[in-house]
Write a protein that holds these residues in place. Structure first.
Motif, PDB file in Angstrom:
ATOM      1  N   LEU A  56      32.510  21.641 -12.243  1.00 22.07           N
ATOM      2  CA  LEU A  56      32.133  21.429 -10.839  1.00 22.07           C
ATOM      3  C   LEU A  56      33.318  21.629  -9.909  1.00 22.07           C
ATOM      4  O   LEU A  56      33.151  22.054  -8.757  1.00 22.07           O
ATOM      5  CB  LEU A  56      31.575  20.015 -10.645  1.00 22.07           C
ATOM      6  CG  LEU A  56      30.216  19.696 -11.280  1.00 22.07           C
ATOM      7  CD1 LEU A  56      29.945  18.197 -11.219  1.00 22.07           C
ATOM      8  CD2 LEU A  56      29.105  20.463 -10.586  1.00 22.07           C
ATOM      9  N   PHE A  57      34.521  21.344 -10.396  1.00 23.06           N
ATOM     10  CA  PHE A  57      35.711  21.398  -9.550  1.00 23.06           C
ATOM     11  C   PHE A  57      36.326  22.797  -9.497  1.00 23.06           C
ATOM     12  O   PHE A  57      37.321  23.012  -8.797  1.00 23.06           O
ATOM     13  CB  PHE A  57      36.741  20.380 -10.035  1.00 23.06           C
ATOM     14  CG  PHE A  57      36.212  18.973 -10.048  1.00 23.06           C
ATOM     15  CD1 PHE A  57      36.015  18.284  -8.871  1.00 23.06           C
ATOM     16  CD2 PHE A  57      35.873  18.355 -11.247  1.00 23.06           C
ATOM     17  CE1 PHE A  57      35.499  16.991  -8.873  1.00 23.06           C
ATOM     18  CE2 PHE A  57      35.360  17.066 -11.264  1.00 23.06           C
ATOM     19  CZ  PHE A  57      35.167  16.382 -10.069  1.00 23.06           C
ATOM     20  N   SER A  58      35.756  23.741 -10.233  1.00 21.30           N
ATOM     21  CA  SER A  58      36.205  25.129 -10.128  1.00 21.30           C
ATOM     22  C   SER A  58      35.104  26.022  -9.569  1.00 21.30           C
ATOM     23  O   SER A  58      35.182  27.244  -9.650  1.00 21.30           O
ATOM     24  CB  SER A  58      36.657  25.648 -11.503  1.00 21.30           C
ATOM     25  OG  SER A  58      35.625  25.521 -12.464  1.00 21.30           O
ATOM     26  N   ARG A  63      28.969  20.976  -3.682  1.00 22.15           N
ATOM     27  CA  ARG A  63      29.062  20.099  -2.521  1.00 22.15           C
ATOM     28  C   ARG A  63      29.067  18.649  -2.964  1.00 22.15           C
ATOM     29  O   ARG A  63      28.232  18.234  -3.766  1.00 22.15           O
ATOM     30  CB  ARG A  63      27.889  20.328  -1.564  1.00 22.15           C
ATOM     31  CG  ARG A  63      28.019  21.547  -0.670  1.00 22.15           C
ATOM     32  CD  ARG A  63      26.802  21.632   0.219  1.00 22.15           C
ATOM     33  NE  ARG A  63      26.876  22.749   1.146  1.00 22.15           N
ATOM     34  CZ  ARG A  63      25.860  23.188   1.855  1.00 22.15           C
ATOM     35  NH1 ARG A  63      24.675  22.585   1.745  1.00 22.15           N
ATOM     36  NH2 ARG A  63      25.988  24.202   2.671  1.00 22.15           N
ATOM     37  N   PHE A  64      29.972  17.867  -2.393  1.00 20.99           N
ATOM     38  CA  PHE A  64      30.115  16.453  -2.713  1.00 20.99           C
ATOM     39  C   PHE A  64      29.844  15.622  -1.460  1.00 20.99           C
ATOM     40  O   PHE A  64      30.282  15.968  -0.363  1.00 20.99           O
ATOM     41  CB  PHE A  64      31.534  16.143  -3.194  1.00 20.99           C
ATOM     42  CG  PHE A  64      31.944  16.867  -4.449  1.00 20.99           C
ATOM     43  CD1 PHE A  64      31.849  16.241  -5.687  1.00 20.99           C
ATOM     44  CD2 PHE A  64      32.425  18.172  -4.387  1.00 20.99           C
ATOM     45  CE1 PHE A  64      32.240  16.908  -6.846  1.00 20.99           C
ATOM     46  CE2 PHE A  64      32.817  18.836  -5.539  1.00 20.99           C
ATOM     47  CZ  PHE A  64      32.719  18.206  -6.768  1.00 20.99           C
ATOM     48  N   LEU A  65      29.154  14.482  -1.645  1.00 21.58           N
ATOM     49  CA  LEU A  65      28.918  13.536  -0.555  1.00 21.58           C
ATOM     50  C   LEU A  65      29.293  12.136  -0.994  1.00 21.58           C
ATOM     51  O   LEU A  65      28.832  11.647  -2.023  1.00 21.58           O
ATOM     52  CB  LEU A  65      27.436  13.541  -0.146  1.00 21.58           C
ATOM     53  CG  LEU A  65      27.026  12.447   0.865  1.00 21.58           C
ATOM     54  CD1 LEU A  65      27.675  12.681   2.222  1.00 21.58           C
ATOM     55  CD2 LEU A  65      25.500  12.368   0.991  1.00 21.58           C
ATOM     56  N   ASP A 195      25.362  18.583  -4.598  1.00 27.63           N
ATOM     57  CA  ASP A 195      25.415  18.617  -6.057  1.00 27.63           C
ATOM     58  C   ASP A 195      25.812  17.260  -6.617  1.00 27.63           C
ATOM     59  O   ASP A 195      25.322  16.847  -7.671  1.00 27.63           O
ATOM     60  CB  ASP A 195      26.421  19.680  -6.513  1.00 27.63           C
ATOM     61  CG  ASP A 195      26.020  21.067  -6.063  1.00 27.63           C
ATOM     62  OD1 ASP A 195      25.105  21.643  -6.670  1.00 27.63           O
ATOM     63  OD2 ASP A 195      26.609  21.548  -5.079  1.00 27.63           O
ATOM     64  N   VAL A 196      26.699  16.576  -5.924  1.00 23.35           N
ATOM     65  CA  VAL A 196      27.210  15.284  -6.395  1.00 23.35           C
ATOM     66  C   VAL A 196      27.196  14.285  -5.244  1.00 23.35           C
ATOM     67  O   VAL A 196      27.710  14.575  -4.161  1.00 23.35           O
ATOM     68  CB  VAL A 196      28.649  15.403  -6.939  1.00 23.35           C
ATOM     69  CG1 VAL A 196      29.161  14.036  -7.394  1.00 23.35           C
ATOM     70  CG2 VAL A 196      28.718  16.406  -8.086  1.00 23.35           C
TER      71      VAL A 196
END
Length: 515
Positions: A56-58, A63-65, A195-196
């Motif tokens: 997820l970090f690459s 998108r993170f909330l 996504d997260v």
């Protein structure tokens, strides 16, 4: 911008100019938070992030909330991982920063002050459009929003979160703690897909119950996050939901039957997670995976040691937190004996509240009532609830786990679980200060039951159903109702239920003797 210039994000805070330009009064910020908003240490944030698929970090599209941003630490630590993970795809540092902050990281602050703190942590400036921001936005908020909203009062409480009007109907210069994420109205970023969703929500708010009662709040944030249907959801919340209780029964059932919860990290002592913070019942965080339902890996963390086991969350009506306890509970239940919860009495069996006071002197026709200030007297005729057990023998325990939930107990010293026991006889009753946990026609049975309560095995089983400060009759759901015409010892119980040497050692290490 060079790599060295990006260091204020937290990689290497080398920029001294920030201290000379912006000096937030951190103590003032903290003082304006409620007591039930706990800051998350960076090391815990990273343990939570480690549960997520690291790809997820690459991915530049992830998108993170954080819908409950306080210090901004979740967004900051995510940014650090994205900066490294996207290095090859977006080599230019400033371009990478702009992409991450504008398109991948989003937050909703819980108060105006935490909005400033979060922006300072993430953008290195309380105003995202200032020259000090590591990525410039058109507005001071950037992607960390805060909108002051109001509670919706109904019969003295907020109909959405249960906050007390007398506590939180405040003037405009004070925080109302009406959290945007769980109240109606236009939501920040409401048309976006994430996504997260990740964060540490507020735990509870005063509900006006005589100034000491609090309504759990964290469950609303979890439920609202699920409605947004992210790929992954992870939050750190109190573990008291394991057994339900005040405002949490429906949430417990929902969580136990949600096969998308794939990981649950359980801290029996909140101090093992948050240094110096006491949270009755402990703390936990979980990973909810929308696409891959299945069994859950439960990890018990005690004193830095971890024990993990894959199992179904809904195996029992409540969650037994201890993996080591599962096999012991199975052996007890396999006998088919009725649980003692079927024989214990509910709270306040005679209808006299804790603050009730009787007469100091006994008169003809009076019976004794055990109150929080000692023995007093009332007419027998005034007992209209469960009067049929006035002349039975009753075993009492306190309604609370001793020593403020035994939060400060060193596990190696063992837990007591219940307060000291007391037998009251015919012609005696009690207020709701005490639980009538056993009622018997003979003194012999009462004495044998009291000895049974003192057994480590009994209190170990009882502890598996306790997840807060309170002891209720439902907490005895795993304790078997034995024949109390005979006396019981730990040795007899271990033998009856076929405990292995390892299981016996575990029980003995967990529970300390009672005087």
């Amino acid at each position: 911008m060079s790599e060295q210039q990006s260091m204020p994000l937290g990689i290497d805070p080398a920029s001294g100019f920030l201290n000379s330009v912006y000096k937030p009064d951190v103590l003032q910020c903290l003082a304006n938070l409620s007591n039930d908003e706990v800051f998350t240490p960076p090391n815990v944030v990273n343990e939570i992030l480690d549960m997520l698929p690291q790809e997820l970090f690459s991915n530049p599209e992830t998108r993170f909330l954080d819908p409950v941003s306080k210090s901004g630490v979740f967004l900051r630590e995510i940014a650090k991982r994205l900066l490294e993970g996207l290095k090859d795809q977006i080599p230019d540092l400033q371009e990478r920063l702009d992409h991450i902050f504008h398109k991948q990281l989003f937050g909703i602050a819980i108060t105006e002050l935490t909005a400033l703190m979060s922006r300072r942590s993430v953008y290195c400036s309380k105003n995202a459009n200032s020259k000090w921001s590591v990525s410039t936005f058109d507005t001071p908020e950037g992607n960390i929003a805060f909108t002051r909203i109001k509670h919706t009062w109904e019969d003295g409480k907020c109909k959405y979160c249960g906050a007390s009007k007398s506590e939180y109907d405040r003037s405009g210069d004070l925080e109302t703690h009406a959290y945007q994420f769980i109240h109606p109205g236009k939501k920040a970023f409401e048309n976006m897909k994430f996504d997260v969703i990740i964060g540490n929500p507020p735990y509870q708010l005063n509900d006006g119950g005589n100034g000491v009662s609090a309504k759990p709040l964290f469950q609303y944030f979890v439920q609202q996050a699920k409605k947004l249907n992210p790929r992954y959801l992870t939050m750190i919340i109190p573990a008291r939901w394991y057994a339900g209780g005040k405002g949490l029964d429906d949430f417990r059932e929902e969580m136990l039957n949600d096969a998308r919860i794939r990981k649950l990290i359980d801290y029996e002592s909140s101090k093992d997670c948050f240094a110096g913070v006491n949270i009755a019942g402990g703390i936990c965080y979980f990973l909810w995976d929308r696409e891959h339902p299945g069994k859950c890996v439960i990890s018990n963390v005690v004193g830095g040691k971890t024990n993990s086991l894959q199992r179904r969350l809904n195996e029992f009506p409540i969650l037994i937190r201890s993996n080591m306890a599962i096999s012991i509970v199975h052996k007890v239940l396999q006998t088919g004996l009725a649980p003692h919860s079927d024989f214990a009495y509910p709270r306040n069996p005679f209808g006299f509240q804790t603050n009730f006071r009787g007469k100091a002197k006994k008169e003809t026709g009076d019976i004794e009532i055990v109150t929080s200030v000692g023995i007093q007297y009332i007419p027998r005729s005034s007992v209209i609830k469960n009067a049929d057990i006035i002349d039975s023998y009753k075993i009492l325990i306190g309604r609370l786990v001793p020593s403020n939930g035994e939060l400060d107990v060193d596990p190696k010293d063992g837990y007591k679980v219940i307060t000291d026991t007391r037998i009251i006889g015919p012609g005696q009753i009690n207020t709701e200060t005490y639980l009538d946990i056993g009622v018997f026609p003979t003194e012999e049975e009462a004495v044998n039951f009291e000895k049974f309560l003192h057994c480590k095995f009994t209190r170990f089983l009882l502890r598996q159903a306790i997840s807060s400060l309170n002891v209720t009759r439902e907490c005895f759901r795993f304790v078997p109702h034995e024949n109390f015409k005979e006396s019981w010892t730990d040795e007899k119980l271990y033998k009856k239920y076929g405990l292995s040497e390892e299981e016996i050692a575990f029980v003995e290490s967990m529970i300390r003797p009672m005087e």
